[in-house]
Design an enzyme around this catalytic site. Structure first.
Site, short mmCIF file in Angstrom:
data_model
loop_
_atom_site.label_atom_id
_atom_site.label_comp_id
_atom_site.label_asym_id
_atom_site.label_seq_id
_atom_site.Cartn_x
_atom_site.Cartn_y
_atom_site.Cartn_z
N SER A 296 0.84 -1.20 0.00
CA SER A 296 0.00 0.00 0.00
C SER A 296 0.87 1.25 0.00
O SER A 296 2.09 1.17 0.17
CB SER A 296 -0.92 0.01 1.23
OG SER A 296 -0.16 0.04 2.42
N ASP B 276 5.93 -7.73 1.86
CA ASP B 276 5.05 -7.11 2.85
C ASP B 276 4.51 -8.18 3.80
O ASP B 276 4.60 -9.38 3.51
CB ASP B 276 3.87 -6.40 2.15
CG ASP B 276 3.33 -5.22 2.95
OD1 ASP B 276 2.87 -5.44 4.09
OD2 ASP B 276 3.38 -4.08 2.45
N ASP C 200 8.44 -9.93 6.97
CA ASP C 200 8.52 -9.11 8.17
C ASP C 200 9.98 -8.68 8.25
O ASP C 200 10.87 -9.53 8.39
CB ASP C 200 8.12 -9.94 9.39
CG ASP C 200 8.26 -9.18 10.71
OD1 ASP C 200 8.97 -8.15 10.75
OD2 ASP C 200 7.70 -9.64 11.72
N SER D 133 11.72 10.24 6.60
CA SER D 133 10.56 11.10 6.82
C SER D 133 11.07 12.47 7.20
O SER D 133 12.18 12.60 7.74
CB SER D 133 9.69 10.54 7.96
OG SER D 133 8.75 11.50 8.40
N TYR E 25 9.60 7.39 16.46
CA TYR E 25 9.54 7.48 15.00
C TYR E 25 10.67 8.36 14.46
O TYR E 25 11.37 7.98 13.51
CB TYR E 25 8.18 8.05 14.60
CG TYR E 25 7.95 8.07 13.10
CD1 TYR E 25 7.78 6.89 12.38
CD2 TYR E 25 7.87 9.28 12.41
CE1 TYR E 25 7.55 6.92 11.02
CE2 TYR E 25 7.63 9.31 11.05
CZ TYR E 25 7.48 8.13 10.36
OH TYR E 25 7.26 8.15 9.00
N THR F 105 -1.91 8.59 2.26
CA THR F 105 -1.87 7.13 2.30
C THR F 105 -3.02 6.61 3.15
O THR F 105 -3.70 7.39 3.84
CB THR F 105 -0.53 6.64 2.87
OG1 THR F 105 -0.43 7.04 4.25
CG2 THR F 105 0.65 7.19 2.09
#
Length: 258
Positions: free
Chosen positions: A15, A36, A57, A149, A162, A197
């Site tokens: 995705s 995935d 994984d 990110s 994160y 997303t």
């Protein structure tokens, strides 16, 4: 770098940004290993783009190695995109002054394990397979793109885990690119901003929430599309002079504290 007739691996490909990258790689003639944990979505995408699905994984080296071997058996592995990742929000300390209210350490470790260690594990295994390839005219044997990110630079309240994981991806970019240069393998990192997303959900409420988020983007004032991110991923993979770089794709946003 021409990837037509090669194999490619995209983690987190079922995705979002991973799926968009997988589609664009397939359009360029690569056979994509859709890696995935989401079996149903992953198999559907693999069928759509003429690729193969691999249950991966990224915290399992055994599954990482199996995906790399599967790709190398199809054709020379020349492209890898590390898009798998998670992000849970939690403040570093609680409001009651108790140790038990502090950030769950196991949660912190889990985010690091998936986002950072999982990315590096795929890099080291995939690059090993790439090192066996015949070089092209530039001496290139393959290319890797990691997804970080903007949180690596503008982490918000609650994003300690994160931001740490994505900051680690940014930090490994140059030293790993330097390591791999001896084998003719390039490595770059793309740092997305706010991207539309499935994480934001569906329906009118979700659309209103996304529109509000988009107002904080410098220009254009909207969330980015997965395909827009994927195009930069493809550029980093195929442009022979892109190496050791971190590229923000974020509409100019600088994230506020919260």
């Amino acid at each position: 770098m021409d990837i037509k007739g090669s194999s490619a691996i995209v983690t987190g490909a079922a995705s979002g940004i991973g799926a968009a990258a997988a589609r664009q790689l397939a359009a360029l003639g690569a056979v994509v290993v859709v890696a995935d944990v989401q079996t149903e979505k992953g198999e559907a995408l693999a069928q759509e783009i003429g690729g193969v699905f691999a249950q991966v994984d990224v915290t399992s080296t055994e599954q990482v190695e199996a995906a790399v071997n599967a790709a190398a058996e199809i054709a020379p592995l020349r492209a890898v995109v590390n898009s798998a990742g998670v992000g849970w929000a939690a403040r570093t300390i609680g409001r009651d002054g108790q140790f038990g209210s502090a950030h769950d350490l196991d949660l912190y470790k889990k985010v690091i394990e998936i986002n950072l260690i999982g990315t590096f594990d795929m890099v080291r295994i995939a690059a090993t397979a790439m090192s066996r390839n015949e070089p092209d005219a530039d001496g290139c044997r393959g290319a890797i793109v990691n997804l970080a990110s903007v949180a690596a630079f503008d982490g918000q309240i609650g994003q300690a885990a994160y931001s740490s994981s994505k900051g680690g991806i940014v930090g490994m970019t140059l030293p790993v690119a330097r390591d791999l240069s001896a084998s003719g393998i390039r490595l770059n990192t793309v740092a997305p901003g706010l991207i539309d997303t499935p994480i934001y959900g569906e329906g009118p409420d979700a659309e209103a929430f996304k529109a509000k988020l988009g107002e904080s983007v410098l220009f254009p004032k909207r969330l980015g599309q997965p395909a827009e991110l994927a195009s930069m991923v493809i550029e980093c993979l195929t442009n022979p002079y892109m190496n050791g770089e971190v590229v923000r794709v974020d509409g100019g946003i600088r994230m506020p504290p919260k």
